[in-house]
Design an enzyme around this catalytic site. Sequence first.
Site, mmCIF file in Angstrom:
data_model
loop_
_atom_site.group_PDB
_atom_site.id
_atom_site.type_symbol
_atom_site.label_atom_id
_atom_site.label_comp_id
_atom_site.label_asym_id
_atom_site.label_seq_id
_atom_site.Cartn_x
_atom_site.Cartn_y
_atom_site.Cartn_z
ATOM 1 N N ASP A 1 -6.834 -2.036 -7.504
ATOM 2 C CA ASP A 1 -7.421 -2.649 -6.318
ATOM 3 C C ASP A 1 -7.806 -4.088 -6.625
ATOM 4 O O ASP A 1 -8.036 -4.439 -7.777
ATOM 5 C CB ASP A 1 -8.655 -1.882 -5.845
ATOM 6 C CG ASP A 1 -8.963 -2.192 -4.380
ATOM 7 O OD1 ASP A 1 -8.363 -1.559 -3.501
ATOM 8 O OD2 ASP A 1 -9.760 -3.109 -4.126
ATOM 9 N N TYR B 1 -15.385 -10.786 -0.301
ATOM 10 C CA TYR B 1 -16.084 -9.500 -0.507
ATOM 11 C C TYR B 1 -17.337 -9.680 -1.367
ATOM 12 O O TYR B 1 -18.375 -9.070 -1.114
ATOM 13 C CB TYR B 1 -15.150 -8.481 -1.176
ATOM 14 C CG TYR B 1 -14.056 -7.980 -0.253
ATOM 15 C CD1 TYR B 1 -14.313 -6.953 0.652
ATOM 16 C CD2 TYR B 1 -12.782 -8.528 -0.282
ATOM 17 C CE1 TYR B 1 -13.321 -6.487 1.505
ATOM 18 C CE2 TYR B 1 -11.782 -8.072 0.566
ATOM 19 C CZ TYR B 1 -12.052 -7.052 1.457
ATOM 20 O OH TYR B 1 -11.071 -6.605 2.298
ATOM 21 N N ARG C 1 -6.045 12.271 -5.657
ATOM 22 C CA ARG C 1 -7.336 11.628 -5.429
ATOM 23 C C ARG C 1 -8.456 12.678 -5.432
ATOM 24 O O ARG C 1 -9.530 12.443 -5.975
ATOM 25 C CB ARG C 1 -7.325 10.891 -4.094
ATOM 26 C CG ARG C 1 -8.544 10.034 -3.855
ATOM 27 C CD ARG C 1 -8.500 9.510 -2.445
ATOM 28 N NE ARG C 1 -9.592 8.636 -2.117
ATOM 29 C CZ ARG C 1 -10.842 9.028 -1.905
ATOM 30 N NH1 ARG C 1 -11.160 10.296 -2.045
ATOM 31 N NH2 ARG C 1 -11.759 8.144 -1.585
ATOM 32 N N ARG D 1 -2.964 6.866 1.163
ATOM 33 C CA ARG D 1 -3.464 8.071 1.837
ATOM 34 C C ARG D 1 -2.481 8.763 2.764
ATOM 35 O O ARG D 1 -2.681 9.907 3.134
ATOM 36 C CB ARG D 1 -4.734 7.716 2.618
ATOM 37 C CG ARG D 1 -5.918 7.533 1.719
ATOM 38 C CD ARG D 1 -7.022 6.813 2.413
ATOM 39 N NE ARG D 1 -6.602 5.469 2.754
ATOM 40 C CZ ARG D 1 -7.393 4.554 3.297
ATOM 41 N NH1 ARG D 1 -8.622 4.857 3.600
ATOM 42 N NH2 ARG D 1 -6.931 3.342 3.551
ATOM 43 N N ARG E 1 0.823 -1.226 0.000
ATOM 44 C CA ARG E 1 0.000 0.000 0.000
ATOM 45 C C ARG E 1 0.849 1.265 0.000
ATOM 46 O O ARG E 1 0.469 2.285 0.588
ATOM 47 C CB ARG E 1 -0.961 0.024 1.189
ATOM 48 C CG ARG E 1 -1.916 -1.154 1.252
ATOM 49 C CD ARG E 1 -2.981 -1.040 0.177
ATOM 50 N NE ARG E 1 -4.128 -1.871 0.440
ATOM 51 C CZ ARG E 1 -5.300 -1.429 0.897
ATOM 52 N NH1 ARG E 1 -5.488 -0.171 1.132
ATOM 53 N NH2 ARG E 1 -6.293 -2.261 1.088
HETATM 54 O O1 CP3 Z 1 -0.052 -1.233 -2.684
HETATM 55 C C1 CP3 Z 1 -0.326 -0.234 -3.378
HETATM 56 O O2 CP3 Z 1 0.100 0.904 -3.128
HETATM 57 C C2 CP3 Z 1 -1.163 -0.441 -4.636
HETATM 58 C C3 CP3 Z 1 -2.542 -0.163 -4.494
HETATM 59 C C4 CP3 Z 1 -3.467 -1.083 -3.715
HETATM 60 C C5 CP3 Z 1 -4.711 -0.606 -3.221
HETATM 61 N N1 CP3 Z 1 -5.400 -1.668 -2.726
HETATM 62 C C6 CP3 Z 1 -5.169 0.798 -3.272
HETATM 63 C C7 CP3 Z 1 -6.241 1.235 -2.363
HETATM 64 C C8 CP3 Z 1 -3.402 -2.452 -3.430
HETATM 65 C C9 CP3 Z 1 -2.269 -3.449 -3.677
HETATM 66 C C10 CP3 Z 1 -4.641 -2.809 -2.826
HETATM 67 C C11 CP3 Z 1 -4.988 -4.185 -2.428
HETATM 68 C C12 CP3 Z 1 -6.200 -4.432 -1.639
HETATM 69 N N2 CP3 Z 1 -7.425 -3.825 -1.761
HETATM 70 C C13 CP3 Z 1 -6.322 -5.434 -0.647
HETATM 71 C C14 CP3 Z 1 -5.226 -6.426 -0.278
HETATM 72 C C15 CP3 Z 1 -4.143 -5.804 0.511
HETATM 73 C C16 CP3 Z 1 -4.420 -5.659 1.961
HETATM 74 O O3 CP3 Z 1 -4.223 -4.526 2.458
HETATM 75 O O4 CP3 Z 1 -4.775 -6.637 2.621
HETATM 76 C C17 CP3 Z 1 -7.631 -5.383 -0.130
HETATM 77 C C18 CP3 Z 1 -8.184 -6.248 0.949
HETATM 78 C C19 CP3 Z 1 -8.322 -4.367 -0.857
HETATM 79 C C20 CP3 Z 1 -9.747 -3.982 -0.721
HETATM 80 C C21 CP3 Z 1 -9.921 -2.571 -0.311
HETATM 81 N N3 CP3 Z 1 -9.573 -1.480 -1.065
HETATM 82 C C22 CP3 Z 1 -10.478 -2.099 0.902
HETATM 83 C C23 CP3 Z 1 -10.970 -2.986 2.022
HETATM 84 C C24 CP3 Z 1 -10.452 -0.699 0.856
HETATM 85 C C25 CP3 Z 1 -11.015 0.277 1.855
HETATM 86 C C26 CP3 Z 1 -10.301 0.277 3.124
HETATM 87 C C27 CP3 Z 1 -8.856 0.714 2.966
HETATM 88 O O5 CP3 Z 1 -7.974 -0.060 3.319
HETATM 89 O O6 CP3 Z 1 -8.670 1.826 2.513
HETATM 90 C C28 CP3 Z 1 -9.839 -0.325 -0.364
HETATM 91 C C29 CP3 Z 1 -9.574 1.061 -0.833
HETATM 92 C C30 CP3 Z 1 -8.197 1.376 -1.281
HETATM 93 N N4 CP3 Z 1 -7.427 0.601 -2.098
HETATM 94 C C31 CP3 Z 1 -7.497 2.583 -0.999
HETATM 95 C C32 CP3 Z 1 -6.270 2.493 -1.671
HETATM 96 C C33 CP3 Z 1 -5.175 3.543 -1.731
HETATM 97 C C34 CP3 Z 1 -8.006 3.755 -0.173
HETATM 98 C C35 CP3 Z 1 -8.975 4.488 -1.012
HETATM 99 C C36 CP3 Z 1 -9.022 5.950 -0.754
HETATM 100 O O7 CP3 Z 1 -8.217 6.692 -1.367
HETATM 101 O O8 CP3 Z 1 -9.881 6.351 0.026
#
Ligand code: CP3
Length: 356
Positions: free
Chosen positions: A77, A152, A40, A31, A27
């Site tokens: 994502d 999910y 964003r 943010r 990640r």
């Molecule tokens: O790693 C990176 O920088 C690449 C981008 C990336 C995102 N999501 C961007 C994102 C990656 C590799 C993911 C994977 C992801 N997404 C997972 C597996 C990794 C882990 O952390 O276990 C999962 C479970 C998700 C599903 C997901 N996406 C959720 C549950 C959420 C909301 C809660 C949260 O953690 O923010 C997201 C949103 C998300 N995906 C954001 C980002 C940067 C935040 C969105 C925002 O800008 O508000």
Amino acid sequence: MSQLKNDRLLKAIWRKPIDATPIWIMRQAGRYLPEYQATRARAGSFMRLCKTPELACEVTLQPVQRYALDAAIIFSDILTIPDALGLGLEFLDNHGPIIRRPIRREADLLQLKTLDLERLSYVYETIQMVRKELRHLPLIGFCGSPWTVAAYMIEGGAQPGFPTIMRMREENPELLHNLLNLLSKFIFAHLEAQIHAGIHVAMLFDTWGGLLNTADYETFSLYYIKQIFTQLKRTYHHYNDNKGVPCILFTKGGHRWIKQMIETECDVIGVDWEISLQEARQQVDDQVAIQGNMHPQYLLQSPEVIRDEVLNILDSYGYGSGHLFNLGHGITPDVPPEHVSALVDAVHELSRLYHQ
Ligand code: CP3
């Protein structure tokens, strides 16, 4: 072996000699970075950001421009697949994801049949753009594991413990296996298209595999991951001097199953902080590389504390190649950006001692 100026990460994956331990951060584009927040805001929403290749490319590059990281990960994502399947994905502010039309019955599944990769073309365009701009570092592409994406899709969003998929596993395992089978095909196709677009490394995030007991992890999660990786290895065996496309498997809570994870034919096992790298290394017995495993909360501590913990982790892995430094799970939004510099610099500086 590769054209990249910085190929530390690839060398660590193949366990070849390196000068210092490579680091990237799960990640890393996110943010905690003010520049991410700004892009964003320009995009208007998280999914618009994912679906606009110019902006997704921009946020992919932000962390590697700010820090001396050894890899980029494509900004996307794991839920882009349910979105492309038309299940009604939404991200509400401070609420996590919602899937409006979850999969609960046979009839829901019958509507899925195929995944139109056209609907994910923005991911491939982003990869192509990033490759043009990022010439010196490897690029990681990814998907969620079938089990994690299904969690999910069945729940309709995120709930602690994902009770709906856990119940389906007991009450209707056949329906669940049918969904997991279908998702494995879609995930393979999406990874394959990412490879064609230019990723160097393919990663599966099995964030919720750790909810299962050992027998169920093998049946409902690992089995499908193995299908995907063996097929990738077979199809792209001629890549990288016949070593194939490097594959990383991260199962949160998977420290119990290291031996089983190796059998998926992955090249790297991602571990969380529940196991020491010393113990993990003993178990992998030189068969794969290891990624991990600093607790993300250390990044809220002072740079001195971060440095001490980096040394602990490097020392726990010990001498030689085969370690990809990372956190044990994603970086959290409350991390001060300058603490990430302290982490990256400490890893590169302190690890030299272990590569002489
Ligand atoms: O790693 C990176 O920088 C690449 C981008 C990336 C995102 N999501 C961007 C994102 C990656 C590799 C993911 C994977 C992801 N997404 C997972 C597996 C990794 C882990 O952390 O276990 C999962 C479970 C998700 C599903 C997901 N996406 C959720 C549950 C959420 C909301 C809660 C949260 O953690 O923010 C997201 C949103 C998300 N995906 C954001 C980002 C940067 C935040 C969105 C925002 O800008 O508000």
